[in-house]
Design an enzyme around this catalytic site. Structure first.
Site, short mmCIF file in Angstrom:
data_model
loop_
_atom_site.label_atom_id
_atom_site.label_comp_id
_atom_site.label_asym_id
_atom_site.label_seq_id
_atom_site.Cartn_x
_atom_site.Cartn_y
_atom_site.Cartn_z
N SER A 146 0.84 -1.21 0.00
CA SER A 146 0.00 0.00 0.00
C SER A 146 0.87 1.25 0.00
CB SER A 146 -0.90 0.02 1.24
OG SER A 146 -1.70 -1.12 1.27
N TRP A 172 5.12 -10.13 -5.66
CA TRP A 172 3.78 -10.45 -6.19
C TRP A 172 3.53 -9.93 -7.60
CZ3 TRP A 172 3.30 -7.14 -1.57
CH2 TRP A 172 3.24 -7.85 -0.38
N GLN A 309 -38.71 -16.28 -0.02
CA GLN A 309 -38.24 -14.90 -0.14
C GLN A 309 -36.78 -14.76 0.26
OE1 GLN A 309 -40.67 -12.02 1.88
NE2 GLN A 309 -42.29 -12.14 0.36
N ILE A 368 -26.37 -20.01 -1.49
CA ILE A 368 -27.56 -20.46 -2.23
C ILE A 368 -27.38 -21.90 -2.74
CG2 ILE A 368 -28.91 -20.04 -4.37
CD1 ILE A 368 -28.57 -17.01 -3.72
N GLU A 394 -4.14 -3.65 -6.69
CA GLU A 394 -4.42 -2.32 -7.28
C GLU A 394 -5.03 -1.38 -6.24
OE1 GLU A 394 -5.11 -1.07 -10.89
OE2 GLU A 394 -3.94 -2.61 -11.84
#
Ligand SMILES: Cc1cc2nc3c(=O)[nH]c(=O)nc-3n(C[C@H](O)[C@H](O)[C@H](O)COP(=O)(O)OP(=O)(O)OC[C@H]3O[C@@H](n4cnc5c(N)ncnc54)[C@H](O)[C@@H]3O)c2cc1C
Length: 414
Positions: A146, A172, A309, A368, A394
């Site tokens: 960062s 990286w 729902q 789900i 990024e």
């Protein structure tokens, strides 16, 4: 002319409708994602290798290469690049990144290079149709993620040989060490911190650049990530992005206490954020579509689970969040392409929103699918692993919020 006539003959000032050309390109990329990428996505994720056969296929049809990329960049609305990325990453993010990782180096050369450098190096980033290559953009270091200002890699100018000598370690790097062209962000004057940084092109096969251990990752596993070592790596004077003269002038201005226009790594990130957001969107859309179809098909308690729902509302929220994120991505892409000023860090907003939506949507998709969602028999667990990197690279979510907060407040929020 009546008001009604004026309305019908005037050029529309605002539209979210893609042009026919944009739709054609979108459908073409979607076809590749569906027919070539999807069927082998799981295999390359397990292999954790760069999918060279797919890169070659993409090069053959013009999807991977200088001309294709130039066409996507050239679109005057700015929307084509995010549209292409969304479709490709809908197919698979690991393979998508193997194809699009090169564009970070390309964006750096395009954004900061001289016309000669653009003409010479961008085609080399992609190689040829027969022998495609990838490129790498190396800013991060073990102690500068960062905090880009903490970059320790140095570039010293050797007056005698008229070469730059690079020393340091990059961390990286997507395509690091397997790339032909590497773009390296290095410090020319450490006292000036990020204002003393510049971008350097390391040509293919330059001695002194070596690959570190390949990183084993949580997701995006078909995309190669590695450290890169620079050990007295010598490159010609002409390989500094923008040229040595312009760099010397910029550094002189900074030393006199005047404002400097560009900070090498930040300039690249600003331009690429909406595209990165679009990649996250592609993953989110894949997971949403899969979960929707599954919820209509899967029955429990004698009815499809979507008839509850709890499930249907979750899917409604997933769709709404994806569409909202896309609007932010398209806005930022349009602003970037048409030269609007990012007054409120709209590029950061787009990447932040799309990445967090992708993590949330893919997690909900697993829910789900229940037990199936958690297994490698179904793709949603892979999409969740792939989505997570988007809140990290990024610029992490925290850094994006910092950029937005500073932008809206005009204060140096810590
Ligand atoms: C798969 C992958 C591919 C990558 N590809 C590239 C590439 O091609 N080129 C390249 O240059 N880099 C690349 N990176 C590096 C990536 O950009 C960095 O990992 C990222 O910028 C974060 O840096 P870091 O990992 O050092 O985290 P750190 O900076 O150490 O952050 C750790 C945590 O602290 C938080 N944090 C840090 N500072 C602050 C602050 N001031 N306020 C609030 N929170 C803060 C962060 O948000 C994060 O949550 C890649 C990384 C990965 C994993």
């Amino acid at each position: 002319m009546s008001a009604t006539e004026a309305q019908t003959t005037a050029e529309p000032k605002f539209t979210l409708e893609l042009t026919q050309d944009q739709k054609d390109v979108r459908d073409w990329v979607h076809g590749f994602a569906e027919n070539v990428v999807r069927p082998v996505a799981s295999e390359w994720d397990e292999r954790e290798e760069t999918p060279w056969p797919i890169i070659k296929e993409a090069a053959k049809i013009g999807l991977y290469g200088f001309e294709g990329m130039a066409q996507f960049f050239a679109d005057e609305t700015g929307l084509l690049l995010p549209v292409v990325n969304e479709e490709l990453f809908w197919g698979d993010a690991g393979i998508g990144m193997a194809l699009m990782g090169t564009s970070l180096a390309v964006a750096a050369i395009f954004g900061q290079g001289t016309p000669e450098q653009i003409g010479e190096w961008i085609p080399l980033c992609f190689g040829t149709v027969e022998e495609p290559a990838v490129a790498a953009f190396c800013a991060s270091e073990p102690n500068a993620g960062s905090d880009v200002s903490n970059i320790r890699t140095t570039a010293k100018y050797d007056e005698v040989t008229k070469e730059w000598v690079l020393n340091g370690q990059k961390a990286w790097a997507t395509n690091g060490g397997i790339a032909g062209v590497h773009v390296i962000i290095a410090s020319v004057d450490p006292v000036l911190k990020s204002r003393g940084h510049a971008g350097f092109i390391v040509p293919p096969d330059t001695p002194g650049l070596t690959m570190g251990t390949k990183v084993k990752k949580h997701g995006l596993r078909a995309s190669h990530t590695s450290d890169v070592f620079l050990d007295d790596c010598r490159i010609p004077v002409a390989c500094v992005l923008g040229g040595k003269e312009r760099l010397d002038e910029r550094l002189a201005r900074v030393r006199e206490g005047k404002k400097s226009k560009s900070q090498a790594a930040m300039a690249t990130f600003e331009a690429t954020r909406p595209t990165v957001g679009a990649q996250a969107l592609g993953i989110a859309r894949a997971a949403y579509e899969y979960a929707l179809a599954y919820a209509k098909d899967r029955e429990q308690f004698g009815r499809a689970i979507i008839e509850n729902q709890a499930i249907a509302f979750t899917l409604a929220d997933m769709k709404m969040e994806i569409d909202a994120a896309r609007l932010l991505v398209w806005r930022a892409a349009w602003m970037g392409r048409t030269g609007q000023k990012f007054e409120n860090a709209e590029g950061s907003m787009s990447k932040l929103k799309a990445s967090e939506v992708a993590v949330w949507v893919t997690e909900r998709a697993i829910q789900i699918l229940g037990g199936n969602g958690y297994t490698r028999e179904y793709p949603v667990e892979r999409w969740h692993r792939d989505a997570k990197i988007y809140t990290i690279f990024e610029g992490t979510s925290e850094i994006q919020r910092l950029v937005i907060a500073r932008s809206i407040s005009g204060l140096h929020i810590q």
